[in-house]
Scaffold this motif. Sequence first.
Motif: not given
Length: 344
Positions: A115-118, A172-174, A112, A86-87, A84
């Motif tokens: 998931t919670s990843a950025t 946000r996550r991008r 990916t 985070d980024y 996993a």
Amino acid sequence: MPDLIAPTHPEPVRPLRFGIVLLPNFTLTAFSGFVDLLRLASDDGDMSRPVRCTWTLVAESLVPIRASCGIQVTPWVTFDEAGAFDYLVVVGGLLHSGPSASDATLRFIRATAATSATIVGICTGAFALARAGIMQDYRICVSWFHYWDFVERFPDIPEASLIADRLFVIDRRRITCSGGRASIDVAAAILLRHFDASIVQKAQRILIVDDAQRGSAPQPYPPGLDPASHPKVRRAILVMEQHIGNPLALPELARRVDTSVRQLERLFFAETGKSPNVYGRQMRLRMAAWMLSASDRTIADIAISCGFSDASHFGREFRKTFDDSPGAYRIARSHAHEAAVVAE
């Protein structure tokens, strides 16, 4: 919300995990700048240890991936073996020289993103993120030079969501970044979300980089050229820069960008207000002015290097633009630099 926020953060309970995907013909500067800031911020002892953050090169296989400069980098683990993150950082490069992101790479990016990843796209990595279908309703930063390439390849993505006049965009996550040296800035922006500013600033000082640029800082592009200028004009300017010491005749320049002389002249006037010949001459004079200030090469040598027939021709054209002779311009710039040093 500002792009860079530097609150005080406690040390994380585990390292921040970065997965890095290198696309074929990736830009080495963009990759190395990003990773080096991670490396220097990760370890107080300057031993390059992955203490605060880890970075893992992941790919479809362990076959070395070639950078645009020819250097090859071997991935560490395959997509199937990756843990996993985070980024997830996707580093792109050349658009028109061989295969782009494989289907397996696009599937890994999509998985990916679920998931919670950025997800981070650097340089033309944003193209792979768009191909993976994970950029709907997100703002996307692209290099001004590749703006129209993006529009042509992804007509379903609204042009209003494209940002071509900023170094990077956090939505946000991008996170998307125009590439080059800005990869250091986007790495700093990410780390400032998690670590004290002093940690990030120390890493920047070691790299001899000034304080991080905000995402709102403008991208550099040729003077007089809008970020969304016509692709024929942008490519013609690139060809001019590549032949600055031996300027191409207008018919040859038009042939290189696959258009007619008349059409190229029309496009240049529409985009810059100048003819191709005038724009090219001003480009060569700007280069000559920089060389006068930054090097000790003779004026005759600079004249030839910048495409002028001799020093006399160069001197006449230079005086028309800068109201000074090349020699006087060099002396004035030298004195200004010495005065600035004394003032410091």
